[in-house]
Enzyme design. Structure first.
Site, PDB file in Angstrom:
ATOM      1  N   HIS A  70       4.958  -7.382 -12.855  1.00  0.00           N
ATOM      2  CA  HIS A  70       4.766  -8.050 -11.814  1.00  0.00           C
ATOM      3  C   HIS A  70       4.472  -7.250 -10.681  1.00  0.00           C
ATOM      4  CE1 HIS A  70       6.916  -9.382  -8.014  1.00  0.00           C
ATOM      5  NE2 HIS A  70       6.631 -10.732  -8.463  1.00  0.00           N
ATOM      6  N   GLU A  73       0.815  -7.521 -10.444  1.00  0.00           N
ATOM      7  CA  GLU A  73       0.467  -8.659  -9.740  1.00  0.00           C
ATOM      8  C   GLU A  73       0.082  -8.420  -8.204  1.00  0.00           C
ATOM      9  OE1 GLU A  73       2.530 -12.861  -8.419  1.00  0.00           O
ATOM     10  OE2 GLU A  73       2.870 -11.955 -10.231  1.00  0.00           O
ATOM     11  N   GLU A 143       4.025  -1.149  -1.232  1.00  0.00           N
ATOM     12  CA  GLU A 143       4.512  -2.483  -1.714  1.00  0.00           C
ATOM     13  C   GLU A 143       5.936  -2.535  -2.485  1.00  0.00           C
ATOM     14  OE1 GLU A 143       3.136  -6.248  -2.288  1.00  0.00           O
ATOM     15  OE2 GLU A 143       2.285  -4.677  -1.435  1.00  0.00           O
TER      16      GLU A 143
END
Length: 476
Positions: A70, A73, A143
């Site tokens: 994830h 992604e 992030e």
């Protein structure tokens, strides 16, 4: 003149329906020398969906790198060697296109919805973000907070938390027991550029990827684009994940601030590629669902024989002889969640915890278990036909739009190696007998250990041994 029964109307219409399904364009499929596959279904028009489906999700992770699929992604949208993040966004806006992605336990997908004239540009952007993503250390650090906020948002939804608990308890010790977003510790500290790059090198290979097109696409053009952008991928196949083993048991989380009790009971089943898979899909429709907000008109085992007992003791199938002045059930729905080698079949119950009628939660669980076990012993012709027709309808509704069709193609090619035509699927559904359905229900449910998960005010949730005993008791 009397109106013919529904079964007669459906039987009369079936030949016409099947003939129309046979006219649906076939799903075309090719393979490059490195094992990379290309699949598409043409639908006349000006728009389409093109995307890349990858056989890599959280089940291919470990406790040490859980969440890396994830995390990847997110990183793939940060920019590449020749496109910045702003360039990617501007490229999509210039085409009037929509770029999106998702990560599941077994698959990762990146797709673009665009005009047919923009397919080459869309595939170029997809290949660039997948194969040339920058993934700098600075981007990784930046992030972390975004993903933690996303995790907090997911954990605010009780149904998401409950299903994660269900998988953690049911598949403990295997990849399917890991959460998709990963643990907070991994997101904050462990996942780094090296872990992400290692995951890409291991799983983003030719045999594990498929370029899918749906709508106004051309298979020949897609094959040329695949060879141009993905032909250099290695053809190595990574080691298969460890087999998924179902573990019965229970997991409870007390939270009296939640006004309702959320509970799920499930049994381990075969995976999506097993011959029993289609029968399990029919069983899911057979049990059906009920929602108080939608009224009591919905037709299913759960509606007719569970909720009815709260209102009319002479209408319910078992006629318990005790009248309940209040229906505590807000909703109850059956589910079958399949993976390549395992699955979970069960029901999700949302119910008031009790207070002046605390005994009703016990009875809600009892009624639900009674119906699940009942279908291992007896299924009426009426509900058997309804379940088959309902599965057909839900299948067709799930293929509404080019994106849904592309997703169906991608997942089937990765799971089965090819896509089953709708006409063939419907014929397979018709070929299932009631005896086969009862046999499958009996094999996976009757006298088998379940997994029980509950969140909220759980004081009135039955103990596990009570639920376990209900797995081999039926009043027919």
């Amino acid at each position: 003149m009397a109106t013919p029964p529904l079964s007669a109307i459906i039987a009369h219409a079936r030949p016409a329906i099947y003939q129309s399904l046979k006219s649906v364009p076939a799903t075309l499929q090719n393979k490059l020398d490195n094992g990379f596959r290309v699949a598409s279904q043409v639908k006349p028009g000006e728009t389409c969906t093109v995307g890349v489906w990858i056989d890599a999700g959280s089940r291919y992770e470990t406790l040490e790198n859980n969440g890396v699929a994830h995390f990847l992604e997110h990183m793939n949208f940060k920019g590449t060697g020749k496109r910045s993040r702003r360039d990617i966004e501007y490229g999509m806006e210039k085409m009037g296109a929509h770029l999106n992605a998702y990560t599941s336990r077994e698959h990762t997908c990146y797709y673009v919805k665009c005009f047919k004239k923009d397919v080459p540009e869309a595939v170029d952007i997809l290949s660039d973000i997948l194969l040339n993503s920058r993934r700098s250390e600075a981007d990784v650090e930046a992030e972390r907070r975004t993903i933690l906020e996303e995790k907090e948002d997911v954990e605010s939804r009780i149904d998401e938390v409950l299903m994660d608990h269900l998988h953690t308890g049911a598949f403990e010790g295997s990849g399917n027991g890991l959460t998709i977003l990963g643990t907070p510790e991994n997101i904050e500290k462990r996942i780094n550029k090296k872990l992400i790059d290692d995951f890409v090198a291991a799983h983003y290979t030719g045999p594990r990827m498929v370029l899918v097109g749906s709508g106004a696409v051309d298979q020949g053009q897609l094959c040329d684009l695949a060879a141009k952008h993905f032909g250099s991928l290695p053809n190595t196949v990574p080691k298969a994940p460890s087999p998924t083993r179902f573990m019965g048991g229970e997991k409870r989380e007390t939270n009296e601030l939640i006004p309702l009790t959320h509970m799920a009971v499930a049994w381990g089943t075969c995976g999506a590629s097993n011959p029993d898979a289609l029968k399990l899909r029919i069983i899911e429709q057979l049990l059906g669902n009920y929602s108080r907000d939608k009224g009591e008109a919905a037709y299913s085992c759960f509606t007719r024989n569970i909720v009815a007992d709260f209102y009319d003791t002479h209408h319910g199938m078992f006629k318990l002889g005790e009248f309940y002045e209040h229906n505590p059930i807000h909703s109850i729905s059956a589910f079958w969640t399949p993976y390549s080698d395992a699955g979970l079949l069960g029901f999700y119950l949302i119910c008031e915890p009790g207070k002046p009628y605390s005994h009703n939660l016990d009875n809600s669980t009892f009624f639900a278990m009674r119906e699940v076990i009942r279908i291992t012993q007896a299924i009426s012709d009426e509900e058997f036909m309804r379940a088959k027709n309902q599965l057909k309808v839900q299948t067709l509704l799930g293929l509404d739009g080019t994106t849904n069709i592309a997703d169906d193609i991608g997942r089937q090619v990765l799971t089965f190696g090819s896509r089953v035509p709708l006409a063939t699927l419907f014929e397979q559904i018709d070929a299932v007998s009631k005896a086969e359905l009862q046999r499958v229900a009996h094999d996976y449910i009757y006298d088998k250990d379940p997994i029980l998960v509950a969140i909220g005010d759980i004081r009135n949730v039955p103990e596990f041994d009570v639920v376990r005993r209900l797995c081999y008791w039926a009043q027919i």
